[in-house]
Design an enzyme around this catalytic site. Structure first.
Site, PDB file in Angstrom:
ATOM      1  CG  HIS A  78      -6.885   0.860  -1.690  1.00 37.29           C
ATOM      2  ND1 HIS A  78      -7.257   0.326  -0.479  1.00 37.29           N
ATOM      3  CD2 HIS A  78      -7.881   0.488  -2.561  1.00 37.29           C
ATOM      4  CE1 HIS A  78      -8.394  -0.325  -0.588  1.00 37.29           C
ATOM      5  NE2 HIS A  78      -8.799  -0.236  -1.845  1.00 37.29           N
TER       6      HIS A  78
ATOM      7  CG  HIS B  64      -4.606  -0.023   3.801  1.00 36.86           C
ATOM      8  ND1 HIS B  64      -3.886  -0.768   2.894  1.00 36.86           N
ATOM      9  CD2 HIS B  64      -5.627   0.533   3.086  1.00 36.86           C
ATOM     10  CE1 HIS B  64      -4.443  -0.686   1.697  1.00 36.86           C
ATOM     11  NE2 HIS B  64      -5.506   0.110   1.793  1.00 36.86           N
TER      12      HIS B  64
ATOM     13  CB  CYS C 254      -0.977  -0.003   1.170  1.00 37.11           C
ATOM     14  SG  CYS C 254      -0.208   0.035   2.809  1.00 37.11           S
TER      15      CYS C 254
END
Length: 301
Positions: free
Chosen positions: A273, A261, A206
């Site tokens: 993402h 994240h 991420c």
């Protein structure tokens, strides 16, 4: 004569008048906003007249109602929503009599409730839309649809000689946000790998994804998500803008706010993402577990 042939033949006359807009008269129509992208939107939308209608088709040969606008704006580097409901909320609301070339116009059969079809206003009292009933992208007279009109949205921001430095800075940030999203989109489908190297684009985790996307847009970010959460300006969810970084904890029920994240807000209630099996992808944000996991939001643009 087939239905498609009839549509093409019936639009020849209005297309000829539209060509004037694309030539000598486009400067007059665009002068209201001085936005060079207006004429591009007009040319692209007009070039699609006669293409087939198909529900939710994204082009370039067939188009749904909202997808015609999505495709047109994508050609000039601007990412907008992909449904009528989302597009009806995007940009700036303008009145029926204040529409300008490039504005999105929305209608319903009785002029009430939620919009059921939409088009792109191109000036000269005309708009282009993908018609289910006529099975094609067609050109229509805007004033004839006044009783069905629900609203209009402006995607292309107005500029004028009286702009102050703050509005210019905001426009620059908006343009940069569009650039960030466009860069991120070219990696859609790229596989996810935890701890992926920042030197590769064959896989991402991420934070290496956000670092890479912003780097290509000219902005340097730290490598991991917790470090990235320390830069920029903190903003609230209600002030969320395209290009903002959204930092999340491990799960909705996690008692710890430890960041695990990061995602890029892409506008229209979506995030861009990477995670798990889909890799780089768009996900719905509003009202989902992604939203419920938010720890902080940072603006670096």
């Amino acid at each position: 004569m087939t239905k498609r042939d009839w549509v093409l033949k019936s639009t020849v006359a209005v297309m000829l008048s539209t060509s004037l807009l694309m030539g000598g008269q486009v400067e007059q129509a665009a002068a209201k906003t001085q936005d060079s992208k207006q004429s591009d939107v007009v040319k692209i939308a007009t070039s699609l007249i006669g293409k087939d209608y198909e529900y939710k088709a994204k082009g370039p040969k067939q188009f749904g109602s909202a997808e015609l606008a999505t495709y047109t704006y994508k050609q000039i580097g601007i990412s907008i929503g992909s449904t009528i409901a989302n597009l009806y909320k995007t940009g700036k609301s303008v009145s029926k009599n204040s529409v300008q070339p490039g504005d999105l116009v929305f209608f319903s059969s009785n002029g009430k409730g939620s919009p059921t079809f939409m088009g792109i206003y191109i000036g000269n009292d005309q708009f282009v839309y993908s018609s289910q009933s006529e099975d094609a992208v067609v050109l229509k007279k805007y004033s004839e649809y006044s009783k069905k009109f629900l609203g209009a949205r402006r995607i292309l921001e107005e500029t004028s000689s009286s702009d102050n430095s703050g509005s210019k800075q905001e426009q620059t940030a908006n343009n940069l946000a569009d650039k960030v999203i466009k860069i991120g989109e070219k990696y859609l489908g790229t596989k996810y790998k935890y701890g992926s190297s920042s030197s590769t684009t064959k896989t991402f985790d991420c934070s290496s994804f956000t670092q890479r996307v912003f780097k290509e847009a000219g902005i340097t970010l730290p490598r991991d998500s917790r470090q990235q959460s320390t830069v920029g300006t903190t903003v609230s969810k209600k002030n969320l803008k395209k290009g903002d970084l959204i930092f999340m904890k491990a799960s909705v029920n996690s008692s710890s706010d430890r960041i695990t994240h990061v995602a890029i807000y892409a506008g229209n209630g979506k995030i861009l993402h990477t995670y798990g099996s889909p890799g780089v992808t768009y996900s719905k944000f509003d009202g989902t577990n992604w939203e419920k996991r938010v720890v902080k939001i940072k603006r670096v643009l």
